[in-house]
Structures are given as structure tokens and as C-alpha cells.
Design a protein around this motif. Structure first.
Motif, short mmCIF file in Angstrom:
data_model
loop_
_atom_site.label_atom_id
_atom_site.label_comp_id
_atom_site.label_asym_id
_atom_site.label_seq_id
_atom_site.Cartn_x
_atom_site.Cartn_y
_atom_site.Cartn_z
N ALA A 10 0.85 -1.19 0.00
CA ALA A 10 0.00 0.00 0.00
C ALA A 10 0.89 1.24 0.00
CB ALA A 10 -0.91 0.01 1.22
N PRO A 11 0.91 1.98 -1.07
CA PRO A 11 1.78 3.16 -1.13
C PRO A 11 1.34 4.22 -0.11
CG PRO A 11 0.26 3.12 -3.00
CD PRO A 11 0.12 1.81 -2.30
N LEU A 12 2.32 4.86 0.50
CA LEU A 12 2.04 5.91 1.45
C LEU A 12 1.87 7.23 0.72
CD1 LEU A 12 4.65 4.98 4.22
CD2 LEU A 12 2.19 4.53 4.23
N PRO A 13 1.17 8.20 1.33
CA PRO A 13 1.00 9.51 0.69
C PRO A 13 2.34 10.17 0.40
CG PRO A 13 -0.47 9.27 2.57
CD PRO A 13 0.47 8.10 2.61
N PRO A 14 2.44 10.98 -0.63
CA PRO A 14 3.71 11.60 -1.03
C PRO A 14 4.41 12.36 0.09
CG PRO A 14 2.03 11.96 -2.70
CD PRO A 14 1.33 11.35 -1.53
N GLU A 15 3.62 13.02 0.97
CA GLU A 15 4.25 13.81 2.03
C GLU A 15 5.02 12.95 3.02
OE1 GLU A 15 -0.20 13.40 3.19
OE2 GLU A 15 1.00 13.71 1.37
N THR A 16 4.66 11.67 3.11
CA THR A 16 5.39 10.81 4.05
C THR A 16 6.79 10.48 3.53
OG1 THR A 16 4.48 8.76 3.11
CG2 THR A 16 3.24 9.79 4.91
N GLU A 17 6.97 10.47 2.22
CA GLU A 17 8.29 10.20 1.67
C GLU A 17 9.25 11.35 1.95
OE1 GLU A 17 9.31 7.23 0.68
OE2 GLU A 17 7.29 6.72 1.36
N ALA A 18 8.76 12.56 1.87
CA ALA A 18 9.60 13.71 2.23
C ALA A 18 9.98 13.65 3.69
CB ALA A 18 8.86 15.01 1.91
N LEU A 19 9.03 13.26 4.53
CA LEU A 19 9.30 13.11 5.95
C LEU A 19 10.34 12.01 6.18
CD1 LEU A 19 8.70 13.62 8.96
CD2 LEU A 19 6.76 12.04 8.75
N ARG A 20 10.23 10.91 5.46
CA ARG A 20 11.18 9.80 5.60
C ARG A 20 12.61 10.27 5.34
NH1 ARG A 20 10.24 4.51 5.77
NH2 ARG A 20 8.15 4.69 4.87
N SER A 74 -0.63 12.77 11.02
CA SER A 74 -1.35 11.52 10.81
C SER A 74 -0.62 10.33 11.43
CB SER A 74 -1.53 11.26 9.31
OG SER A 74 -0.27 10.94 8.72
N MET A 75 -1.37 9.24 11.62
CA MET A 75 -0.76 8.01 12.13
C MET A 75 0.24 7.45 11.11
SD MET A 75 -1.76 7.39 15.19
CE MET A 75 -1.24 5.68 15.35
N LEU A 76 0.01 7.66 9.83
CA LEU A 76 0.96 7.19 8.82
C LEU A 76 2.28 7.94 8.93
CD1 LEU A 76 -1.30 6.69 5.66
CD2 LEU A 76 -0.26 4.93 7.10
N GLU A 77 2.24 9.22 9.22
CA GLU A 77 3.48 9.97 9.40
C GLU A 77 4.21 9.49 10.64
OE1 GLU A 77 2.85 14.41 7.73
OE2 GLU A 77 1.26 13.74 9.09
N ARG A 78 3.47 9.22 11.71
CA ARG A 78 4.10 8.67 12.91
C ARG A 78 4.73 7.31 12.59
NH1 ARG A 78 3.03 4.95 16.76
NH2 ARG A 78 3.89 5.36 18.84
N TYR A 79 4.05 6.51 11.80
CA TYR A 79 4.56 5.19 11.41
C TYR A 79 5.91 5.32 10.69
CZ TYR A 79 5.06 1.02 8.53
OH TYR A 79 5.56 -0.10 7.90
N VAL A 80 6.00 6.26 9.79
CA VAL A 80 7.24 6.46 9.03
C VAL A 80 8.39 6.81 9.97
CG1 VAL A 80 8.40 8.03 7.42
CG2 VAL A 80 6.17 7.04 6.83
N VAL A 81 8.16 7.71 10.91
CA VAL A 81 9.20 8.11 11.85
C VAL A 81 9.65 6.91 12.69
CG1 VAL A 81 9.73 9.52 13.87
CG2 VAL A 81 8.48 10.52 11.95
N LEU A 82 8.70 6.15 13.22
CA LEU A 82 9.04 5.01 14.05
C LEU A 82 9.77 3.94 13.23
CD1 LEU A 82 8.90 3.60 16.76
CD2 LEU A 82 6.65 2.72 16.15
N GLU A 83 9.33 3.71 12.00
CA GLU A 83 9.97 2.72 11.15
C GLU A 83 11.44 3.06 10.91
OE1 GLU A 83 8.52 0.32 7.30
OE2 GLU A 83 8.77 2.47 6.93
N GLU A 84 11.71 4.32 10.63
CA GLU A 84 13.10 4.74 10.39
C GLU A 84 13.93 4.66 11.66
OE1 GLU A 84 14.57 5.41 7.47
OE2 GLU A 84 12.67 4.78 6.56
N MET A 85 13.35 5.02 12.80
CA MET A 85 14.07 4.93 14.07
C MET A 85 14.45 3.48 14.39
SD MET A 85 14.15 7.99 15.83
CE MET A 85 13.44 9.62 15.52
#
Length: 237
Positions: A10-20, A74-85
Motif C-alpha cells: 500500500a503506497p504511502l502519501p507523497p508527504e510521508t516520503e519527504a518526511l522519511r 497523521s498516524m501514517l506519518e508517525r509510522y514512518v518516523v518510528l519505522e526509520e528509528m
């Protein structure tokens, strides 16, 4: 693979990739100082300076309302941060419990005063909060706990012991589960949660060393500890 076990990406929204990319750049600036041992202990790794830096980026309590120090993200943005950590073994132990567990509980059941007193400091990474659940004679059977909170003028008196309390020795507060009525034989009946200031008189925190020689687990003893009425989470029982 059976079709029932196939889960398409499931692709994440574009803004989450910039956050990643932003999170990766931030982590790259910190990784050089981490040993292999600290990376292996990511989930319990306690680094106050790192946690403050994460908080300064707005990455603790990301989904919380801005009124309580959050970012309304969003929870998806939080997910991205936690995944990278987690991918690089970042030391998140100083803020993970507040971010994932006690912060959301306070948002749901806490009073306005509790939220304003605790949540912004958690979000900034200034303080940590631990969870007091297991006991020597209860373990993971929380309905068998014996620690008590007895009504007292203006609040509650706490007596008992908690064990395996992660990072209690470095936390400002404990969110503790206590029996406010009945006995252990009553099981789930009569259990209440209280926000306990760990600097209160009558609290003793003793480290429990593991096989590696470290002591992030603790035994916490309560000897007639006073918690004001304002420390009750939700309703008694």
C-alpha cells in the motif's frame, strides 16, 4: 503463496516520503556515536539528549493535538518516523512509552490539568513516564495485583510493590495500576490507575540487573505514598 496470505503493498502519501528523507538525514547526524550494543538495545535504549532532539523536531506525540504539545499529524506519518528509528536501532527508550502508551491514555481519560501538566513535557522529550503493572506475586496476571490505593483526605495512600518497571529510575511519573477496593480474589473489580510523581516521599526504586549487567528493569516499593485526588485517571474502579 495462497491468495488469502498475499498482502499487496500500500503506497504511502507523497508527504510521508519527504518526511522519511528528513528523518534519515536527522538519524545520520546521530548514528556515529552509537555502539553496536546500544543499537541492539534500541527499544529500551535511554538517551535523554537524543530524545530532546527528537522532541525538538516534533516527532514525539506527533498525532496529539497542538494544545498539548503535539503536531496534529497523521498516524501514517508517525509510522514512518518510528519505522526509520527502529531500522537503525535509535535509542527510543526515553520517550517510547509516553509516545505510544501513556500519552494516548491521558488524552483519552486524563483531566485537562493532567494533560497540560504532562503531555507537553513528554512531547518535548524533557521527561519520561513509566508503567507500573506487574507485581512479584502477579506477573502478567494483572487481575491478581495486591498493591493498594486507600482513600485518604484529599487523595490516596499507596502501599505495595511493582516489578520489572522499565526505566522507573529515570522517569518523572509512573502510571500505576492499584487496587482501590476489594482483594486480589475480586480479580478485575476495584482496579484503578493513578498518575504517581516518582519524587514523592515513601517511594523506593531498586534496579534489577539482567544477564548483561544492566538495570533498566526496576522494583518499585510504595510505603504510605500520598497521591492527590488529581492523580486519579478516569474513575476509581
Amino acid at each position: 503463496m495462497p491468495a488469502a496470505l498475499h498482502f499487496p503493498h500500500a503506497p504511502l502519501p507523497p508527504e510521508t516520503e519527504a518526511l522519511r528523507l528528513e528523518v534519515r538525514a536527522f538519524l545520520a547526524d546521530h548514528q556515529a556515536s552509537w555502539s553496536a550494543r546500544s543499537v541492539a538495545q534500541s527499544w529500551v535504549g535511554f538517551d535523554r539528549d537524543f530524545t530532546r532532539a527528537v522532541g525538538a523536531r516534533g516527532w514525539i506525540g506527533m498525532t496529539w493535538p497542538t494544545a498539548y504539545g503535539g503536531q496534529d499529524r497523521s498516524m501514517l506519518e508517525r509510522y514512518v518516523v518510528l519505522e526509520e528509528m527502529m531500522a537503525v536501532g535509535a535509542p527510543i527508550g526515553a520517550h517510547s512509552t509516553g509516545d505510544r502508551q501513556t500519552g494516548p491514555l491521558l488524552l483519552r481519560l486524563g483531566t485537562e490539568d493532567q494533560k497540560r501538566a504532562v503531555l507537553p513535557r513528554l512531547a518535548r522529550g524533557e521527561i519520561s513516564i513509566c508503567v507500573g503493572l506487574s507485581e512479584p506475586d502477579a506477573g502478567s496476571d494483572l487481575a491478581a495485583i495486591r498493591s493498594r490505593a486507600e482513600p485518604a483526605p484529599g487523595g490516596w495512600r499507596l502501599n505495595g510493590r511493582k516489578i520489572w518497571t522499565t526505566n522507573a529510575h529515570q522517569s518523572a511519573y509512573m502510571l500505576g495500576l492499584f487496587r482501590t477496593e476489594g482483594t486480589a480474589s475480586d480479580r478485575q473489580k476495584g482496579l484503578s490507575q493513578l498518575l504517581v510523581d516518582l519524587s514523592s516521599p515513601g517511594i523506593e526504586i531498586r534496579g534489577i540487573r539482567d544477564l548483561s549487567g544492566q538495570a533498566h528493569f526496576n522494583e518499585v516499593t510504595f510505603d504510605d505514598v500520598f497521591v492527590p485526588d488529581a492523580g486519579l485517571i478516569g474513575e476509581a474502579g
